[in-house]
Design a protein around this motif. Sequence first.
Motif, PDB file in Angstrom:
ATOM      1  N   CYS A  95       0.836  -1.207   0.000  1.00  0.00           N
ATOM      2  CA  CYS A  95       0.000   0.000   0.000  1.00  0.00           C
ATOM      3  C   CYS A  95       0.871   1.256   0.000  1.00  0.00           C
ATOM      4  CB  CYS A  95      -0.918  -0.005   1.215  1.00  0.00           C
ATOM      5  SG  CYS A  95      -2.282  -1.176   1.111  1.00  0.00           S
ATOM      6  N   ALA A 134       3.927   1.532  -1.184  1.00  0.00           N
ATOM      7  CA  ALA A 134       4.529   1.658  -2.513  1.00  0.00           C
ATOM      8  C   ALA A 134       3.511   2.172  -3.531  1.00  0.00           C
ATOM      9  CB  ALA A 134       5.097   0.313  -2.959  1.00  0.00           C
ATOM     10  N   PHE A 135       2.270   1.687  -3.437  1.00  0.00           N
ATOM     11  CA  PHE A 135       1.234   2.107  -4.375  1.00  0.00           C
ATOM     12  C   PHE A 135       0.944   3.601  -4.245  1.00  0.00           C
ATOM     13  CE2 PHE A 135      -3.336   3.022  -4.912  1.00  0.00           C
ATOM     14  CZ  PHE A 135      -3.448   2.788  -6.277  1.00  0.00           C
ATOM     15  N   VAL A 192       6.032  13.453  -4.730  1.00  0.00           N
ATOM     16  CA  VAL A 192       7.187  12.903  -4.017  1.00  0.00           C
ATOM     17  C   VAL A 192       8.481  13.410  -4.630  1.00  0.00           C
ATOM     18  CG1 VAL A 192       8.425  10.770  -3.462  1.00  0.00           C
ATOM     19  CG2 VAL A 192       5.933  10.864  -3.244  1.00  0.00           C
ATOM     20  N   LEU A 193       8.534  13.432  -5.946  1.00  0.00           N
ATOM     21  CA  LEU A 193       9.729  13.930  -6.631  1.00  0.00           C
ATOM     22  C   LEU A 193       9.957  15.404  -6.320  1.00  0.00           C
ATOM     23  CD1 LEU A 193      12.036  13.407  -8.608  1.00  0.00           C
ATOM     24  CD2 LEU A 193      10.472  13.956 -10.487  1.00  0.00           C
ATOM     25  N   ARG A 202       3.769  10.124  -7.271  1.00  0.00           N
ATOM     26  CA  ARG A 202       5.197  10.210  -7.573  1.00  0.00           C
ATOM     27  C   ARG A 202       5.650  11.614  -7.968  1.00  0.00           C
ATOM     28  NH1 ARG A 202       2.412   7.378 -11.259  1.00  0.00           N
ATOM     29  NH2 ARG A 202       2.478   7.970 -13.459  1.00  0.00           N
ATOM     30  N   SER A 203       4.774  12.376  -8.601  1.00  0.00           N
ATOM     31  CA  SER A 203       5.153  13.744  -8.980  1.00  0.00           C
ATOM     32  C   SER A 203       5.376  14.602  -7.736  1.00  0.00           C
ATOM     33  CB  SER A 203       4.073  14.370  -9.866  1.00  0.00           C
ATOM     34  OG  SER A 203       3.916  13.638 -11.064  1.00  0.00           O
ATOM     35  N   GLU A 213       2.814   5.917  -2.868  1.00  0.00           N
ATOM     36  CA  GLU A 213       3.983   6.711  -3.253  1.00  0.00           C
ATOM     37  C   GLU A 213       4.095   6.798  -4.773  1.00  0.00           C
ATOM     38  OE1 GLU A 213       6.656   8.269  -1.089  1.00  0.00           O
ATOM     39  OE2 GLU A 213       4.683   8.261  -0.129  1.00  0.00           O
ATOM     40  N   TRP A 214       3.807   5.697  -5.465  1.00  0.00           N
ATOM     41  CA  TRP A 214       3.859   5.711  -6.920  1.00  0.00           C
ATOM     42  C   TRP A 214       2.755   6.582  -7.501  1.00  0.00           C
ATOM     43  CZ3 TRP A 214       6.789   4.928 -10.933  1.00  0.00           C
ATOM     44  CH2 TRP A 214       6.213   4.774 -12.193  1.00  0.00           C
ATOM     45  N   ARG A 215       1.569   6.515  -6.910  1.00  0.00           N
ATOM     46  CA  ARG A 215       0.472   7.326  -7.416  1.00  0.00           C
ATOM     47  C   ARG A 215       0.748   8.812  -7.241  1.00  0.00           C
ATOM     48  NH1 ARG A 215      -5.739   6.675  -5.362  1.00  0.00           N
ATOM     49  NH2 ARG A 215      -4.928   7.899  -3.634  1.00  0.00           N
TER      50      ARG A 215
END
Length: 309
Positions: A28, A30-31, A40-41, A37-38, A33-35
């Motif tokens: 969850c 990882a999901f 987070v970056l 991701r912009s 964070e990936w969703r």
Amino acid sequence: LTLGGVLAAFSLVSKGTITACVVFGLLCFAFFEWRARSAVLRDWVRASQVARDAPLFTLAVLTLLAAALAQYFDSAIPYSSDFNANDDGAAYFGFARQMLGSGTLIEPFSLRRVASLGGQTYLHASVMVFAWVSQLHLVDRGLALLLITALIVGVLRDRPKTGRLALILALAVAITLPNTRINTSSQMSGAALLFALYRVLSGRYAPALGGLRSALLVGLVGMAACTLRQNYMLPVALFVALWCAARLASAEEGARLRVLQQSGMIAGVSFALLLPWMALSYRSDSTFLFPLMKGDFNPDFGMLQDAET
């Protein structure tokens, strides 16, 4: 802890279910964070900008984080701290073993059991899946300390410049707190979750989400704190109630109904999430609000008697 309460209420706690919960939580994380991701970056880019603009501040933060990691690794060493034979040996070690062995925690004759809904025991049982019983200080001295330091560093996300001095001071206080533990019961874990609740309510998270998502976020954090000790329920309830009252007082005339609805949802969701742990506590000790509801506790026991008697 939400899934842990459901598992314990139905006697389903085991090494397999705990491992599944851990893997599910990581997936969850990882999901989401990936969703995002912009965003987070962007946060990492801003962090690198802060490191370039304020190298001394960055060095101080990294030094304090290294000290926190050192305490974490120290807590992971078997027998890194003394254990209390009267508390840990007679109760807390046995509680974790019983939860793993029987899937639940039924102790109708234990004062230490009646003082907690069982959340700390579930955390101990989770550690015992991957470590030894002599490493149970890892929960309070290690993982909880890392959590509270991460929450403190997260302040920079909202206040990248004005919050630097406060961040250094808060990190220093958290890391240099004297170790006053006499057993493996909740101390830093409660502080970390109460601080997490403060971050949720005082930051941009709960007010921005609104509605059911906001209620779920507040309820999850508040519920987790309440499961560790029954006396954590009062500060959690007071803090959330005062936050809701402040929002109601500052809301415009047309927005007050929405604030009341959100407050009701927070109360309802928190109760629903806490219900499995409360049901388990009542099944074990006939109370879920000790010492207001004494349950199986013997009132003739000296702990709750007046000093005069």
